[in-house]
Design a protein around this motif. Sequence first.
Motif, PDB file in Angstrom:
ATOM      1  N   TYR A 383       0.825  -1.214   0.000  1.00 28.01           N
ATOM      2  CA  TYR A 383       0.000   0.000   0.000  1.00 28.01           C
ATOM      3  C   TYR A 383       0.856   1.260   0.000  1.00 28.01           C
ATOM      4  O   TYR A 383       0.446   2.290  -0.549  1.00 28.01           O
ATOM      5  CB  TYR A 383      -0.957  -0.007   1.190  1.00 28.01           C
ATOM      6  N   LEU A 386       1.651   1.825  -3.563  1.00 26.40           N
ATOM      7  CA  LEU A 386       0.458   2.325  -4.257  1.00 26.40           C
ATOM      8  C   LEU A 386       0.309   3.827  -4.038  1.00 26.40           C
ATOM      9  O   LEU A 386       0.027   4.581  -4.979  1.00 26.40           O
ATOM     10  CB  LEU A 386      -0.801   1.610  -3.755  1.00 26.40           C
ATOM     11  N   VAL A 407      -9.369   1.564  -4.472  1.00 30.75           N
ATOM     12  CA  VAL A 407      -8.463   0.610  -3.847  1.00 30.75           C
ATOM     13  C   VAL A 407      -9.096   0.169  -2.542  1.00 30.75           C
ATOM     14  O   VAL A 407      -9.488   1.013  -1.731  1.00 30.75           O
ATOM     15  CB  VAL A 407      -7.080   1.240  -3.577  1.00 30.75           C
TER      16      VAL A 407
END
Length: 718
Positions: A383, A386, A407
């Motif tokens: 994450y 991301l 997401v």
Amino acid sequence: MGRTAPGAPAVRMPGIGLRRRILLVFLVFSLALAVLAGRLVTIQVVRGEALRQKALDMRLWQVPVQARRGDIVDRNGRPLAISTDVDTVYVAPAELQEAARKGQVDIEEAAQQLARVLKMDPEEVYEKLTVPHAFWYVKRRVTDAESRAVRQLDIPGVHITQEARRFYPKGELAAHVLGFAGLDNQGLEGIEAYYDRKLAGKDGYIATEYDALGRPIRLPTVQARYVRPTPGLTLRLTIDETIQYIAERELERAVVQNGAKGGVIVVMDPKTGGILALASRPTYDPNRFADFPRQNWRIKPVADAFPPGSIFKIITGSAAVDAGKVTPDTIVDDPGFLTVGGESISNWNQAGLGSVPFRDGFAHSSNVVFGKMALALGKPVFYRYLDQFHIGRPTGIDLPGEATGIVPPMDQATLLDLAIMGFGQTLTTTPIQMAAAVAAVANDGLWQTPHLADAWLDPEGNVVEQVQPAERRQVIKPETARTIRELMRGVVEQGTGRRAQIPGYDVGGKTGTANKVEGGRVVQKYIGSFAGLVPVEEPRLAIVVSIDEPSGIYYGGYVAAPVFQAVARDVLRYLGVPPTREERADPRRLREVPNLMNLTRAEARERAQAAGFQVTVEGGGPRVVGQFPAPGAQLEQGSTIILYTEAASRQDEEGRVTVPDLTGLTYAQAAERLAAAGLQMEARGDRDGRVAGQDPPVGTRVPIGSKVTVILRGPESR
């Protein structure tokens, strides 16, 4: 002394009460005078200027004069949006009515005359001439002939002013970048809306004094007041008109050839973050935007989010290499499936690669390999990458309506979600997010805000403000970026992206194919994508191509990679980028690629091997519906031909498909079009000619696998 003489009348002195009353009256009068004096000072001194202006405003009736909207030009100064001056007819009703009272004009007759020359309804014109306002438009943006006719009528109170009309000289070119401006010179869509304040400038006006009865004051000392409008600034874009044309040309061709619903192309300069081209289909003409469906206005590259599929493996691979979880030579076991939380994940072709280096898993787009990479990273690290790549949040591009994508929240994501996100499902991204990510890999790991504005210019063409990316961030190490570029090179040279190859240039890329999600459900509709960069060593271009709902073969390597190849090839030539490699095919080893269309998998493999070629098969269908290279191409003996064996034809519940239009196609084009629809071809006539007839006709619903007879005729017979 001091006594009153006897017998004299007594003099009464005022009592204390009377004296108090006199004092009170005096004080009241003094206070009133003080208040009046204070009020006078307030009116004359403190508020004098404001009240004088208010009185002037009540006497002045203003006719607005629009500011000239700033031009929009491409990075070479070529105009994409300009403003032209046009006449507008307006009325000052009080002036018209005063003339009518004096017998100088008949309002009804004036309405009839204006309606005739302006091609309007007389009743509508009469209503506008008699509105209870100081100023009212009769007709805006009239033609030159209408303007001359109104001037010749010379009707008191009916006047002409100038307004600016927005004009887009290139028509549909870059429509989704530019957007459009409305009747009142305000930006409504695209970059016209995003930068409306700077482009619009500040309106001016013409003011005339009128008396209490609404009559214009015509005295030598009274003059009309003119406040000059301030023109807007000129916006120079990062867009290159020629590159934009190339992108739109190839996108239009791909959408038509594949019978697709639409498509998107984003071309970026990875060194600056500037957008060189941004194309979307369907499109519209901003000069006539109201004539097109509103959905055509949508800026899909920034507003539409979809599962990216395997092009997302660029991000997962970058994170895994950067975090030290894998190297190109790390052996990863791929049995064809991965079990996570009791659920199985499989590769797109239901087959495994075995124990292979990570570079091979990258080249052949193994879902199992990338699911394992995401699990190895773990949720916090995955994450974090991301977020660094702006997945799940806006990139900040200077266009309205940017979507963030979806997401799953980290605290709610399961290990199964994590593994599936590793190969681009479960989450959604926008094309601009993916383009910015690819550009970061191309730019040695430096992510930059994608942007369209390059500079603001004054009316003389001087740079007032140079626009810089809002954010620059090192998201992966430079050596990681170079490693990923080499892995992307392998995809194009040995894997699923071979249709993106450009003779003379080292190309890196990643193919992707994803199911669409509608109403929260995965549906049997597909988006085929390709994300790439070129040249690999020192990238000049980062390009993302997505084809929405192709009606035939839907794989990104088949429908999107050739679009990348065509765009990148022409743009590299246009930019004068020298070739990075010399093609040295041995002419003695060149062989003609056989036609494998409509053959079974076994038949195609046998025929290819007989011609000296290897094959790799994509899809699980029984027959070949597409191939690369195309039949007749020259290929070195021993090379691999890609076979596509599954069509995405829109079948009904009975397995029927629609017969496509083949008119004007060559033999090879007709065979490919039919194969993509899941149909077989029976050819009659001159195979060097073009299709002049077909049976069944266009639009007929037939069972998948049916034969379509095509009549081919040469130029002389046509």
